[in-house]
Scaffold this motif. Structure first.
Motif, PDB file in Angstrom:
ATOM      1  N   ASN A   1       0.888  -1.152   0.000  1.00 48.02           N
ATOM      2  CA  ASN A   1       0.000   0.000   0.000  1.00 48.02           C
ATOM      3  C   ASN A   1       0.932   1.208   0.000  1.00 48.02           C
ATOM      4  O   ASN A   1       1.704   1.363   0.960  1.00 48.02           O
ATOM      5  N   PRO A   2       0.994   1.985  -1.089  1.00 47.66           N
ATOM      6  CA  PRO A   2      -0.070   2.258  -2.054  1.00 47.66           C
ATOM      7  C   PRO A   2       0.099   1.644  -3.451  1.00 47.66           C
ATOM      8  O   PRO A   2      -0.761   1.849  -4.296  1.00 47.66           O
ATOM      9  N   THR A   3       1.188   0.923  -3.741  1.00 42.12           N
ATOM     10  CA  THR A   3       1.502   0.636  -5.142  1.00 42.12           C
ATOM     11  C   THR A   3       0.927  -0.678  -5.652  1.00 42.12           C
ATOM     12  O   THR A   3       0.844  -0.879  -6.863  1.00 42.12           O
ATOM     13  N   GLY A   4       0.580  -1.616  -4.758  1.00 49.99           N
ATOM     14  CA  GLY A   4       0.100  -2.919  -5.187  1.00 49.99           C
ATOM     15  C   GLY A   4       1.203  -3.874  -5.604  1.00 49.99           C
ATOM     16  O   GLY A   4       0.940  -5.018  -5.977  1.00 49.99           O
TER      17      GLY A   4
ATOM     18  N   GLU B   1     -12.790 -11.542  -7.052  1.00 49.36           N
ATOM     19  CA  GLU B   1     -13.550 -10.352  -7.435  1.00 49.36           C
ATOM     20  C   GLU B   1     -12.617  -9.136  -7.561  1.00 49.36           C
ATOM     21  O   GLU B   1     -12.752  -8.343  -8.501  1.00 49.36           O
ATOM     22  N   TYR B   2     -11.668  -8.996  -6.635  1.00 46.11           N
ATOM     23  CA  TYR B   2     -10.710  -7.885  -6.735  1.00 46.11           C
ATOM     24  C   TYR B   2      -9.912  -7.976  -8.029  1.00 46.11           C
ATOM     25  O   TYR B   2      -9.594  -6.954  -8.645  1.00 46.11           O
ATOM     26  N   ALA B   3      -9.553  -9.197  -8.438  1.00 44.74           N
ATOM     27  CA  ALA B   3      -8.785  -9.366  -9.674  1.00 44.74           C
ATOM     28  C   ALA B   3      -9.576  -8.875 -10.882  1.00 44.74           C
ATOM     29  O   ALA B   3      -9.015  -8.239 -11.789  1.00 44.74           O
TER      30      ALA B   3
ATOM     31  N   LEU C   1      -5.570   5.293  -6.027  1.00 41.39           N
ATOM     32  CA  LEU C   1      -6.971   4.957  -6.255  1.00 41.39           C
ATOM     33  C   LEU C   1      -7.209   3.559  -5.694  1.00 41.39           C
ATOM     34  O   LEU C   1      -6.490   2.622  -6.038  1.00 41.39           O
ATOM     35  N   SER C   2      -8.209   3.431  -4.826  1.00 43.89           N
ATOM     36  CA  SER C   2      -8.565   2.126  -4.266  1.00 43.89           C
ATOM     37  C   SER C   2      -9.658   1.488  -5.111  1.00 43.89           C
ATOM     38  O   SER C   2     -10.631   2.144  -5.479  1.00 43.89           O
ATOM     39  N   TYR C   3      -9.477   0.186  -5.432  1.00 39.07           N
ATOM     40  CA  TYR C   3     -10.552  -0.518  -6.144  1.00 39.07           C
ATOM     41  C   TYR C   3     -11.276  -1.507  -5.232  1.00 39.07           C
ATOM     42  O   TYR C   3     -11.853  -2.490  -5.696  1.00 39.07           O
ATOM     43  N   ALA C   4     -11.277  -1.205  -3.936  1.00 38.93           N
ATOM     44  CA  ALA C   4     -12.076  -1.993  -2.984  1.00 38.93           C
ATOM     45  C   ALA C   4     -13.507  -1.454  -2.946  1.00 38.93           C
ATOM     46  O   ALA C   4     -14.075  -1.206  -1.881  1.00 38.93           O
ATOM     47  N   TYR C   5     -14.058  -1.248  -4.109  1.00 38.94           N
ATOM     48  CA  TYR C   5     -15.410  -0.706  -4.253  1.00 38.94           C
ATOM     49  C   TYR C   5     -16.149  -1.510  -5.323  1.00 38.94           C
ATOM     50  O   TYR C   5     -15.529  -2.225  -6.113  1.00 38.94           O
TER      51      TYR C   5
ATOM     52  N   PHE D   1      -5.277  -3.785  -3.109  1.00 34.92           N
ATOM     53  CA  PHE D   1      -6.349  -3.289  -3.988  1.00 34.92           C
ATOM     54  C   PHE D   1      -6.209  -1.788  -4.247  1.00 34.92           C
ATOM     55  O   PHE D   1      -7.143  -1.011  -4.068  1.00 34.92           O
ATOM     56  N   TYR D   2      -4.992  -1.430  -4.707  1.00 36.01           N
ATOM     57  CA  TYR D   2      -4.704  -0.027  -5.008  1.00 36.01           C
ATOM     58  C   TYR D   2      -3.961   0.105  -6.331  1.00 36.01           C
ATOM     59  O   TYR D   2      -3.187  -0.762  -6.719  1.00 36.01           O
TER      60      TYR D   2
END
Length: 383
Positions: free
Chosen positions: A172-175, A289-291, A359-363, A315-316
């Motif tokens: 976090n933050p680069t993944g 799902e995150y993938a 940007l977080s994609y935990a949404y 998930f960033y």
């Protein structure tokens, strides 16, 4: 009376992630892609275990290190998943989230004047605690190594004051996540040096194409491994962390933990026991799902012409701001004002994050689509 406050406390800042989130939370019709909060619910069977613990009046103190059954489950989890053996009784501590585990580790191993090497950009939760201990954070600039901490970078920064290396992977933050050869090279560098490694592996269950590898496989006697259930089981509010280290370390870390919190919450420990036994693979459908979300976001960002590295875990996305003469904070504020989209300025992740945003994609996919539509519209408007 404020002049009597500890100067070290006065000189640290609230997390830049939270600061920005709080600044924009009141804006109407805002799409927020800021916080690393899984949008999945805690699994039902885990919630039921917590409810049952309340009904059975399991509301007392536990062993300072945590319930022995839970410590055994945590140790079994690490053995099954990552092939590292820890003694439940002597090498495992259940903490109040990974954050407390970081705190008690640094307070145990750091002395006044020593140095801690950590990657930059990086999660902002390390530097303040290092400074509160009277130690100095030394950043390795990883912007030119695809955000990868390397043995070469570490070696260039080691001094006689170096006490610890922080390896927070997946990042976090680069993944970004380090490979087995990369970790082996770092371990080879440190094998004959009196330097600890703090391995923050909170996102270990959210690694996509490759298998997570812990540096503790190669450097167990010098490594403090930190993990928890916040990301893997969507249990952020339950506040359960796990700390693994050799007994010569845990016997001292446990003293700091005891005087800090006594023990982790008994109700949460019972829920965690369920998560680490019957729910040992609960993270797998979330990861799948995150993938899907990651791949969607990556394609959208590429189509916008943005410079970005595809995340290997967590998930960033950490995205380079287009070549305009503006700070990351001002860019993100303009994005809020003009597009009603909130992301996190890269400067929240040290000076080495300047020029980027997270940007977080935990949404949900619907939220991500709307957020990316707004980002694309904004970028077109400033060309």
């Amino acid at each position: 009376m404020e002049h009597l406050i500890n100067n070290r406390v006065k000189n640290i800042e609230i997390s830049g992630i939270r600061k920005f989130f709080n600044m924009v939370a009141h804006v109407e019709d805002m799409i927020s892609l800021t916080i690393g909060q899984p949008d999945f619910q805690t699994p039902e069977h885990v919630k039921e275990a917590g409810k049952q613990a309340i009904d059975l009046n399991f509301t007392t103190y536990t062993h300072n290190a945590g319930l022995i059954e839970l410590r055994q489950a945590a140790a079994d989890f690490y053995k099954k998943k990552y092939h590292i053996e820890y003694s439940a009784e002597h090498e495992t501590i259940i903490t109040v989230g990974a954050s407390e585990a970081i705190d008690i580790t640094f307070r145990t191993i750091l002395d006044e004047g020593c140095e801690v090497i950590l990657p930059g950009p990086v999660y902002p939760g390390y530097e303040p605690i290092i400074k509160l201990c009277g130690a100095t954070p030394i950043y390795a600039d990883i912007r030119n190594t695809d955000f990868r901490m390397t043995a070469e970078l570490i070696e260039s920064l080691i001094t006689e004051k170096t006490r610890c290396i922080v390896l927070p992977y997946p990042s976090n933050p680069t993944g970004v996540s380090l490979t087995e050869p990369e970790l082996q090279e770092i371990a080879n560098l440190l094998i004959d040096k009196d330097i600890f490694v703090l391995a923050d592996e909170i996102y270990s269950e959210l690694v996509y194409e490759q298998q997570h590898v812990s540096i503790a496989q190669f450097l167990k006697e010098k490594t403090i491994v930190i993990n928890g259930l916040s990301k893997s089981h969507s249990m952020t509010g339950w506040r359960i962390g796990m700390l693994f280290a050799p007994e010569y370390l845990t016997k001292h870390i446990l003293k700091v933990h005891q005087y800090n919190v006594t023990c982790a919450t008994s109700i949460s420990q019972m829920a965690a026991l369920e998560a680490l036994t019957n729910g040992v693979d609960d993270a797998l459908p979330m990861k799948d799902e995150y993938a899907i979300r990651r791949d969607y976001v990556f394609k959208r960002l590429q189509s916008m012409g943005l410079e970005v590295i595809k995340p290997e875990g967590a998930f960033y996305f950490f995205i380079k701001i287009p070549a305009i003469n503006i700070t990351s904070f001002d860019f993100c504020m303009d994005l809020v004002n003009e597009a009603k989209l909130a992301v996190v300025p890269g400067s929240a992740f040290s000076e080495f994050g300047e020029g980027y945003f997270r940007l977080s994609y935990a949404y949900s996919m619907d939220t991500l689509k709307e957020g990316l539509d707004r980002l694309e519209g904004y970028l077109l408007s400033i060309k």
